[in-house]
Design a protein around this motif. Structure first.
Motif, PDB file in Angstrom:
ATOM      1  N   CYS A  80      -4.163  -0.767  -0.474  1.00 39.29           N
ATOM      2  CA  CYS A  80      -4.316  -1.840   1.167  1.00 39.29           C
ATOM      3  C   CYS A  80      -5.765  -1.802   1.049  1.00 39.29           C
ATOM      4  CB  CYS A  80      -3.693  -1.977   2.077  1.00 39.29           C
ATOM      5  SG  CYS A  80      -4.543  -0.231   3.628  1.00 39.29           S
ATOM      6  N   CYS A 112       1.046  -1.160  -0.061  1.00 38.36           N
ATOM      7  CA  CYS A 112       0.285   0.282  -0.214  1.00 38.36           C
ATOM      8  C   CYS A 112       0.484   1.034  -0.139  1.00 38.36           C
ATOM      9  CB  CYS A 112      -0.724  -0.103   1.223  1.00 38.36           C
ATOM     10  SG  CYS A 112      -1.649   2.117   1.170  1.00 38.36           S
ATOM     11  N   VAL A 117       0.677   4.181   0.832  1.00 37.15           N
ATOM     12  CA  VAL A 117      -0.361   5.172   1.959  1.00 37.15           C
ATOM     13  C   VAL A 117       0.331   4.448   3.653  1.00 37.15           C
ATOM     14  CG1 VAL A 117      -2.130   6.155   3.319  1.00 37.15           C
ATOM     15  CG2 VAL A 117      -2.268   5.631   1.126  1.00 37.15           C
ATOM     16  N   CYS A 118      -0.023   3.226   3.867  1.00 38.78           N
ATOM     17  CA  CYS A 118       0.814   2.870   4.589  1.00 38.78           C
ATOM     18  C   CYS A 118       1.731   0.811   4.869  1.00 38.78           C
ATOM     19  CB  CYS A 118      -0.548   2.298   5.421  1.00 38.78           C
ATOM     20  SG  CYS A 118      -1.807   0.556   4.877  1.00 38.78           S
ATOM     21  N   HIS A 159      -7.221   1.632   3.039  1.00 42.40           N
ATOM     22  CA  HIS A 159      -6.667   3.168   1.749  1.00 42.40           C
ATOM     23  C   HIS A 159      -7.922   2.675   0.122  1.00 42.40           C
ATOM     24  CE1 HIS A 159      -3.611   3.519   5.083  1.00 42.40           C
ATOM     25  NE2 HIS A 159      -4.647   4.894   5.067  1.00 42.40           N
TER      26      HIS A 159
END
Ligand SMILES: [Zn+2]
Length: 261
Positions: free
Chosen positions: A182, A157, A159-160, A185
């Protein structure tokens, strides 16, 4: 810029005045250099092998009067004869160079992008089976995007860092949000088949045999989807149309010679 001697690839040339040539070079330590090759169109004395797009070699570049540097010599580091003899090779190399010219910005040092380009040209000149050649282009597109910091996250992911959210339709992906996403997100994200992302990652692997195998094993749809994904990722960074793509289409459409018995 003071005088430098450096390895370089010729990305683009353009006639200027009666006998001169503008030459755009990619170098490992000085990024792109725009220079003028005086008399290059009239006499081959200083540039005996000519200055074909895609040629790699050692250049001697000096300070010019304006914004253009002066190319005073070019010593080819390999035989570029196939560039002039084989239309397919010419088309591949023209595309690699035009893409580099458009995506690489200025004079920042980028030995990685330079190495990617040299590897791609070498591979295009090598006797690679025709069906494997698009894999070389995809590798270069992905590698160049990566070295320029423009490649979206393909493994986790964006973002994370959690694993991407995969369903039967594929893995959640958004180029605008930085790549795969993920479950947390993935809201509203489109889906990309896992095989396409897998092939993209495989083409960035260092071992050429692993890459060739991954491309050979991918089905037509996966290859086409990856081509379209690469084009989509490249498009926002282009400064103009890629003219070499039109040339590709032309040579693909030419009548094929009869198959040998
Ligand atoms: Zn996430």
């Amino acid at each position: 810029m003071s005088a430098i001697v450096t390895p370089a690839v010729i990305l683009r040339t353009q006639p200027i005045r009666e006998s001169d040539l503008i030459v755009v070079l990619l170098t490992p330590g000085h990024g792109k250099i725009d220079c003028i090759a005086r008399g290059a169109r009239r006499s081959r004395r200083r540039f005996p092998g000519g200055l074909p797009v895609g040629a790699r070699g050692q250049v001697d570049v000096g300070r010019g009067r304006g914004s253009l540097a002066v190319l005073s010599s070019f010593a080819p580091s390999s035989d570029h004869g196939r560039l002039g003899r084989d239309l397919d090779v010419f088309a591949y190399v023209a595309y690699l160079c035009e893409l580099s010219d458009q995506l690489v910005g200025g004079s920042a040092s980028d030995p990685t992008a330079f190495a990617w380009l040299c590897e791609a040209i070498e591979a295009a000149l090598a006797p690679t089976p025709a069906e494997a050649k698009p894999g070389l282009l995809r590798r270069y597109e992905l590698g160049l995007l990566e070295s320029l910091g423009l490649l979206p996250a393909l493994a986790e992911c964006s973002v994370c860092g959690s694993p991407g959210h995969a369903t039967e339709e594929g893995v959640a992906f958004s180029a605008a949000r930085g790549g795969i996403l993920c479950l947390a997100h993935a809201r509203m994200a489109r889906r990309i088949p896992a095989a396409v992302l897998g092939l993209a990652s495989a083409l960035l692997e260092p071992d050429p045999e692993d890459r060739a195998r991954a491309y050979a094993e991918a089905d037509r749809e996966t290859r086409r989807d990856l081509r379209d994904l690469c084009r989509e990722l490249i498009a926002p960074h282009l400064r103009g149309e890629l003219r070499s793509l039109a040339f590709f289409a032309q040579i693909a459409a030419r009548p094929k010679p009869p198959a040998p018995e």
